[in-house]
Design a protein around this motif. Sequence first.
Motif, mmCIF file in Angstrom:
data_model
loop_
_atom_site.group_PDB
_atom_site.id
_atom_site.type_symbol
_atom_site.label_atom_id
_atom_site.label_comp_id
_atom_site.label_asym_id
_atom_site.label_seq_id
_atom_site.Cartn_x
_atom_site.Cartn_y
_atom_site.Cartn_z
ATOM 1 N N LEU A 78 0.816 -1.219 0.000
ATOM 2 C CA LEU A 78 0.000 0.000 0.000
ATOM 3 C C LEU A 78 0.851 1.271 0.000
ATOM 4 O O LEU A 78 0.352 2.338 -0.328
ATOM 5 C CB LEU A 78 -0.915 0.022 1.228
ATOM 6 C CG LEU A 78 -2.015 -1.040 1.322
ATOM 7 C CD1 LEU A 78 -2.906 -0.755 2.527
ATOM 8 C CD2 LEU A 78 -2.853 -1.089 0.049
ATOM 9 N N LYS A 79 2.110 1.151 0.391
ATOM 10 C CA LYS A 79 2.993 2.314 0.534
ATOM 11 C C LYS A 79 2.376 3.321 1.502
ATOM 12 O O LYS A 79 2.469 4.537 1.329
ATOM 13 C CB LYS A 79 3.254 2.994 -0.817
ATOM 14 C CG LYS A 79 3.748 2.079 -1.915
ATOM 15 C CD LYS A 79 5.086 1.467 -1.596
ATOM 16 C CE LYS A 79 5.586 0.602 -2.745
ATOM 17 N NZ LYS A 79 6.854 -0.102 -2.414
ATOM 18 N N ASN A 80 1.718 2.797 2.533
ATOM 19 C CA ASN A 80 1.010 3.624 3.496
ATOM 20 C C ASN A 80 1.862 3.793 4.745
ATOM 21 O O ASN A 80 2.366 2.825 5.302
ATOM 22 C CB ASN A 80 -0.332 2.971 3.859
ATOM 23 C CG ASN A 80 -1.252 3.890 4.627
ATOM 24 O OD1 ASN A 80 -0.836 4.610 5.523
ATOM 25 N ND2 ASN A 80 -2.529 3.865 4.271
ATOM 26 N N MET A 81 2.014 5.036 5.195
ATOM 27 C CA MET A 81 2.850 5.305 6.356
ATOM 28 C C MET A 81 2.026 5.561 7.617
ATOM 29 O O MET A 81 2.482 6.224 8.543
ATOM 30 C CB MET A 81 3.765 6.502 6.069
ATOM 31 C CG MET A 81 4.821 6.223 5.011
ATOM 32 S SD MET A 81 5.797 4.740 5.390
ATOM 33 C CE MET A 81 6.608 5.270 6.901
ATOM 34 N N MET A 82 0.797 5.024 7.671
ATOM 35 C CA MET A 82 -0.001 5.175 8.890
ATOM 36 C C MET A 82 0.779 4.611 10.074
ATOM 37 O O MET A 82 1.466 3.591 9.951
ATOM 38 C CB MET A 82 -1.350 4.452 8.766
ATOM 39 C CG MET A 82 -1.267 2.939 8.822
ATOM 40 S SD MET A 82 -2.883 2.138 8.900
ATOM 41 C CE MET A 82 -3.521 2.532 7.284
ATOM 42 N N PRO A 83 0.726 5.266 11.223
ATOM 43 C CA PRO A 83 1.435 4.757 12.402
ATOM 44 C C PRO A 83 0.904 3.383 12.807
ATOM 45 O O PRO A 83 -0.292 3.129 12.733
ATOM 46 C CB PRO A 83 1.120 5.803 13.478
ATOM 47 C CG PRO A 83 0.732 7.025 12.736
ATOM 48 C CD PRO A 83 0.081 6.561 11.479
ATOM 49 N N ILE A 84 1.818 2.498 13.217
ATOM 50 C CA ILE A 84 1.453 1.145 13.626
ATOM 51 C C ILE A 84 2.073 0.851 14.989
ATOM 52 O O ILE A 84 3.282 1.012 15.179
ATOM 53 C CB ILE A 84 1.949 0.092 12.611
ATOM 54 C CG1 ILE A 84 1.281 0.306 11.241
ATOM 55 C CG2 ILE A 84 1.674 -1.321 13.123
ATOM 56 C CD1 ILE A 84 1.817 -0.615 10.154
ATOM 57 N N ILE A 85 1.225 0.434 15.940
ATOM 58 C CA ILE A 85 1.704 -0.044 17.235
ATOM 59 C C ILE A 85 1.419 -1.538 17.297
ATOM 60 O O ILE A 85 0.274 -1.965 17.190
ATOM 61 C CB ILE A 85 1.012 0.667 18.408
ATOM 62 C CG1 ILE A 85 1.351 2.159 18.401
ATOM 63 C CG2 ILE A 85 1.443 0.038 19.737
ATOM 64 C CD1 ILE A 85 0.702 2.948 19.530
ATOM 65 N N MET A 86 2.447 -2.333 17.443
ATOM 66 C CA MET A 86 2.286 -3.781 17.519
ATOM 67 C C MET A 86 2.013 -4.214 18.947
ATOM 68 O O MET A 86 2.627 -3.702 19.892
ATOM 69 C CB MET A 86 3.546 -4.491 17.013
ATOM 70 C CG MET A 86 3.745 -4.404 15.518
ATOM 71 S SD MET A 86 5.205 -5.348 14.996
ATOM 72 C CE MET A 86 5.030 -5.270 13.203
ATOM 73 N N LEU A 87 1.076 -5.158 19.103
ATOM 74 C CA LEU A 87 0.796 -5.798 20.384
ATOM 75 C C LEU A 87 1.200 -7.258 20.258
ATOM 76 O O LEU A 87 0.784 -7.927 19.313
ATOM 77 C CB LEU A 87 -0.692 -5.727 20.729
ATOM 78 C CG LEU A 87 -1.334 -4.368 20.955
ATOM 79 C CD1 LEU A 87 -2.811 -4.556 21.279
ATOM 80 C CD2 LEU A 87 -0.649 -3.626 22.091
ATOM 81 N N SER A 88 1.975 -7.767 21.204
ATOM 82 C CA SER A 88 2.409 -9.157 21.061
ATOM 83 C C SER A 88 2.868 -9.752 22.378
ATOM 84 O O SER A 88 3.391 -9.049 23.251
ATOM 85 C CB SER A 88 3.549 -9.246 20.047
ATOM 86 O OG SER A 88 3.980 -10.579 19.902
#
Length: 232
Positions: A78-88
Motif C-alpha cells: 500500500l505504501k502507506n505510512m499510517m502509524p502502527i503499534i504492535m501488540l504481542s
Amino acid sequence: MNQTNLIGKSVLIVEDDPKIRNLIKIYLIKDGYEVIEADNGAEAKEKIQQFDPCILILDLMLPKVSGEEICRWVREDLKNMMPIIMLSAKATEKNKIEGFKLGADDYVVKPFSPAELMVRIEAVLRRTASRCGKLSFTGFTIKPAKGEAWINGEQLELTHFEFKLLHTFMQHPSQVLSREQILNMIYENNEKSVSDRTIDVHIKHLRGKISEKTPKDYIQTVRGMGYKFVGL
C-alpha cells in the motif's frame, strides 16, 4: 490528555481476543478517539482499505493473516505510512527488532497496561501528526486539504459550502451550534456572504446527500437553538 486534539483520530484495533479488544476500545472512546475493529487479519486488510485509519493497533498472532504480514502489506504494497503499534506476547529483543524493521512505530508486550497504551498512542500520533491529514467521526471521513468527504467508505459529492458545513460539524460533535456560531466558524473575521437563514437551505442539501448513502439523520435540528451533529 488534550481530548480536543484527539477528535477525529480514527484507530483500527486488530485483535482476535474480544476481551482485550473491548478493553482497548473502552479506553480509546473515553479519550475521544473514533474506533474501528477487526478480529482477524483478512478483515483488518478490508478495514484499512475502507477507512484508512490514523493509527493501527496490531496484534501479531492473528487468524487468517498474521500481524507481521499485515504490517509488511501496509508498508510495501500500500505504501502507506499510517502509524502502527504492535501488540504481542513475543517479548524477546529479537522479536521487537523484527517488528521495528517491518515498519512498526512502537511495540507493546502483552500483558500490558491500557493506561500506558493510551500514552503510547498519544505519543506516536504526536510524532507522526503529518501522516494523518484527515478527520473522522462516526463513519464520516474528510480530508480538509483536498476537500474530499466519505460516509462509510462512499464518497460524498459536496459543494464548497456543504463541505465547510460538514467540516464544522465534525469538529464539534454532539454540540449544539447556533446558525451564527456555524457561520462565524466557516467565515473568518465575520465576513459572511450568506444570511443566518440561508444556512438552513445548505444544511437541507447536505442532509439530502447524506441520506442518499445512509438512512440515519446525523444532523439534528434543536428547536430554538440550532443544529447538532450526532453519532451512531
